[in-house]
Enzyme design. Structure first.
Site, mmCIF file in Angstrom:
data_model
loop_
_atom_site.group_PDB
_atom_site.id
_atom_site.type_symbol
_atom_site.label_atom_id
_atom_site.label_comp_id
_atom_site.label_asym_id
_atom_site.label_seq_id
_atom_site.Cartn_x
_atom_site.Cartn_y
_atom_site.Cartn_z
ATOM 1 N N LYS A 13 0.835 -1.216 0.000
ATOM 2 C CA LYS A 13 0.000 0.000 0.000
ATOM 3 C C LYS A 13 0.866 1.261 0.000
ATOM 4 O O LYS A 13 0.458 2.284 -0.544
ATOM 5 C CB LYS A 13 -1.011 -0.027 1.142
ATOM 6 N N LYS A 16 -3.361 -9.963 -6.900
ATOM 7 C CA LYS A 16 -4.654 -10.394 -6.341
ATOM 8 C C LYS A 16 -5.780 -9.470 -6.829
ATOM 9 O O LYS A 16 -5.542 -8.290 -7.125
ATOM 10 C CB LYS A 16 -4.607 -10.457 -4.819
ATOM 11 N N LYS A 19 -10.379 -4.520 -4.738
ATOM 12 C CA LYS A 19 -11.458 -3.542 -4.951
ATOM 13 C C LYS A 19 -10.946 -2.246 -5.541
ATOM 14 O O LYS A 19 -11.640 -1.583 -6.296
ATOM 15 C CB LYS A 19 -12.092 -3.165 -3.602
HETATM 16 N N1 AQP Z 1 -8.403 -11.468 -4.112
HETATM 17 C C1 AQP Z 1 -8.861 -11.976 -2.991
HETATM 18 N N2 AQP Z 1 -9.067 -13.307 -2.883
HETATM 19 C C2 AQP Z 1 -9.553 -13.848 -1.732
HETATM 20 N N3 AQP Z 1 -9.865 -13.098 -0.643
HETATM 21 C C3 AQP Z 1 -9.681 -11.769 -0.723
HETATM 22 N N4 AQP Z 1 -9.897 -10.763 0.157
HETATM 23 C C4 AQP Z 1 -9.544 -9.587 -0.410
HETATM 24 N N5 AQP Z 1 -9.101 -9.791 -1.658
HETATM 25 C C5 AQP Z 1 -9.174 -11.139 -1.890
HETATM 26 C C6 AQP Z 1 -10.445 -10.946 1.492
HETATM 27 O O1 AQP Z 1 -11.621 -10.156 1.589
HETATM 28 C C7 AQP Z 1 -11.766 -9.673 2.920
HETATM 29 C C8 AQP Z 1 -12.034 -8.200 2.927
HETATM 30 O O2 AQP Z 1 -10.963 -7.477 2.405
HETATM 31 P P1 AQP Z 1 -10.783 -5.950 2.838
HETATM 32 O O3 AQP Z 1 -11.967 -5.167 2.519
HETATM 33 O O4 AQP Z 1 -10.338 -5.886 4.238
HETATM 34 O O5 AQP Z 1 -9.634 -5.403 1.990
HETATM 35 P P2 AQP Z 1 -8.490 -6.054 1.227
HETATM 36 O O6 AQP Z 1 -8.041 -7.342 1.826
HETATM 37 O O7 AQP Z 1 -7.429 -5.032 1.092
HETATM 38 O O8 AQP Z 1 -9.294 -6.338 -0.104
HETATM 39 P P3 AQP Z 1 -9.226 -5.569 -1.433
HETATM 40 O O9 AQP Z 1 -10.322 -6.079 -2.273
HETATM 41 O O10 AQP Z 1 -7.864 -5.666 -2.003
HETATM 42 O O11 AQP Z 1 -9.582 -4.089 -1.031
HETATM 43 P P4 AQP Z 1 -8.741 -2.746 -1.204
HETATM 44 O O12 AQP Z 1 -8.481 -2.638 -2.671
HETATM 45 O O13 AQP Z 1 -9.664 -1.708 -0.687
HETATM 46 O O14 AQP Z 1 -7.500 -2.884 -0.396
HETATM 47 C C9 AQP Z 1 -10.498 -10.056 3.666
HETATM 48 O O15 AQP Z 1 -10.759 -11.199 4.434
HETATM 49 C C10 AQP Z 1 -9.520 -10.380 2.567
HETATM 50 O O16 AQP Z 1 -8.568 -11.330 2.957
#
Ligand code: AQP
Length: 325
Positions: A110, A192, A195
């Site tokens: 990040k 990965k 969002k």
């Molecule tokens: N690609 C993924 N595959 C499986 N699990 C995933 N998680 C996130 N991406 C994947 C799981 O979703 C839950 C919520 O995630 P979060 O909102 O805490 O943020 P994150 O992990 O940082 O997910 P994103 O989608 O990548 O969001 P942004 O872009 O906002 O940072 C967690 O349990 C995570 O493991």
């Protein structure tokens, strides 16, 4: 067993969030005491629109409900509604070694992604996450692979707390699905699904059928034409195979046999159908919940009250043990 997990109100919930986290929650809610929250305080660590934050929180609650979470069973609430999360996070900050935070993969990723906004919250994010878990003395945390390191740190912090102030917290373990713990981006299968990346790299839970089909048909695949699972040589097709398998409950082997000699095009078309059909009830339920604003509010209020009972009891114990009462 008490279980805690959450999702940030950033962007829209995608299939990775669903398969990595929410799907496990749904399976767990019947047999366990589940605490699922919207991690709005975590979302402040990356750039966001203040005016859109509340709307995004409501959308996430609707997504939880549309995916099948039952508010009569699980405690569903907004993190910032329970002030004890930030209080415990501060106290744990005084226990957590800074070196542990600096080596966290998500912090490094990040910091690269948001070069102009490397705020202290990005670094201390895992301490707040530890507080989220420890406040409820959770034994298990169902998450995707990307959060595993943070749960491991929570164990370290819990151990340090117990050693210094007396046995208080369990050391929680991560719960990850065998497949789908790290769904990859459709446009770059080495990264990965996230969002905050470009929309065509994710299948969102509420994407319309034609959007889903377009995204899958244009998903990055590998050279060759055989539909075979091979993470290193065929990361794109392997990722699509995992999605196919999880949504149909067919094994990867079965799917490979089904699409032998059929090529990527036919496989992708069939996958698009599978995803569209799987997500259809989600789209229908979402529309229904969108007309029930006061219901979402009610769920969050009820969830806040239930969460606070546990949080207040833990904080009373923590304050006493740390000598701040
Ligand atoms: N690609 C993924 N595959 C499986 N699990 C995933 N998680 C996130 N991406 C994947 C799981 O979703 C839950 C919520 O995630 P979060 O909102 O805490 O943020 P994150 O992990 O940082 O997910 P994103 O989608 O990548 O969001 P942004 O872009 O906002 O940072 C967690 O349990 C995570 O493991």
């Amino acid at each position: 067993m008490r279980i805690v997990s959450g999702i940030q109100p950033t962007g829209q919930i995608h299939l990775g969030n669903y398969l990595g986290a929410i799907k496990q929650w749904i399976d767990l809610q019947n047999e366990n005491e589940c605490v699922f929250f919207i991690a709005d305080l975590h979302a402040l660590t990356t750039p966001y629109e203040t005016k859109l934050l509340q709307k995004s929180i409501t959308e996430k609650v609707i997504a939880y409900l549309a995916a099948g979470l039952n508010p009569d069973k699980a405690i569903i609430f907004k993190q910032s509604d329970v002030k004890e999360h930030t209080e415990l996070a501060w106290l744990l900050n005084t226990i957590c070694p800074i070196g542990e935070l600096e080596r966290m993969t998500q912090y490094k990723d990040k910091s690269k992604k948001y070069k102009d906004n490397i705020n202290a919250g990005l670094l201390t994010y895992p301490v707040l996450m530890s507080a989220d878990i420890m406040l409820y003395k959770a034994m298990a945390v169902p998450t995707g692979k990307d959060q595993e390191q943070h749960v491991e740190l929570t164990r370290t912090i819990a151990r340090k707390f117990n050693q210094r102030f007396g046995e208080t917290f369990p050391e929680p373990k991560s719960m990850m699905p065998e497949y789908g713990a790290k769904l990859m981006s459709l446009t770059d299968p080495k990264k990965k699904m996230s969002k905050s990346d470009e929309p065509k790299s994710c299948i969102f839970l509420f994407d319309e059928p034609e959007v889903i089909t377009k995204k899958i048909m244009s998903a990055e695949t590998d050279s060759g034409k055989d539909v075979l699972y091979n993470i290193t040589k065929k990361p794109g097709i392997s990722n699509l195979l995992v999605i196919y398998s999880l949504l149909t409950k067919k094994s990867i082997k079965e799917i490979e046999i089904e699409f032998k000699d059929k090529g990527y095009g036919e496989f992708k078309k069939s996958l698009a159908n599978v995803v569209v059909n799987y997500l259809e009830p989600f789209r229908i339920k979402k529309k229904e919940f969108e007309t029930r604003d006061s219901y979402v509010k009610e769920i969050l209020e009820k969830g806040q009250a239930r969460a606070r009972v546990i949080a207040e009891a833990t904080m009373k114990e923590v304050r006493e043990k740390m000598g701040i009462i």
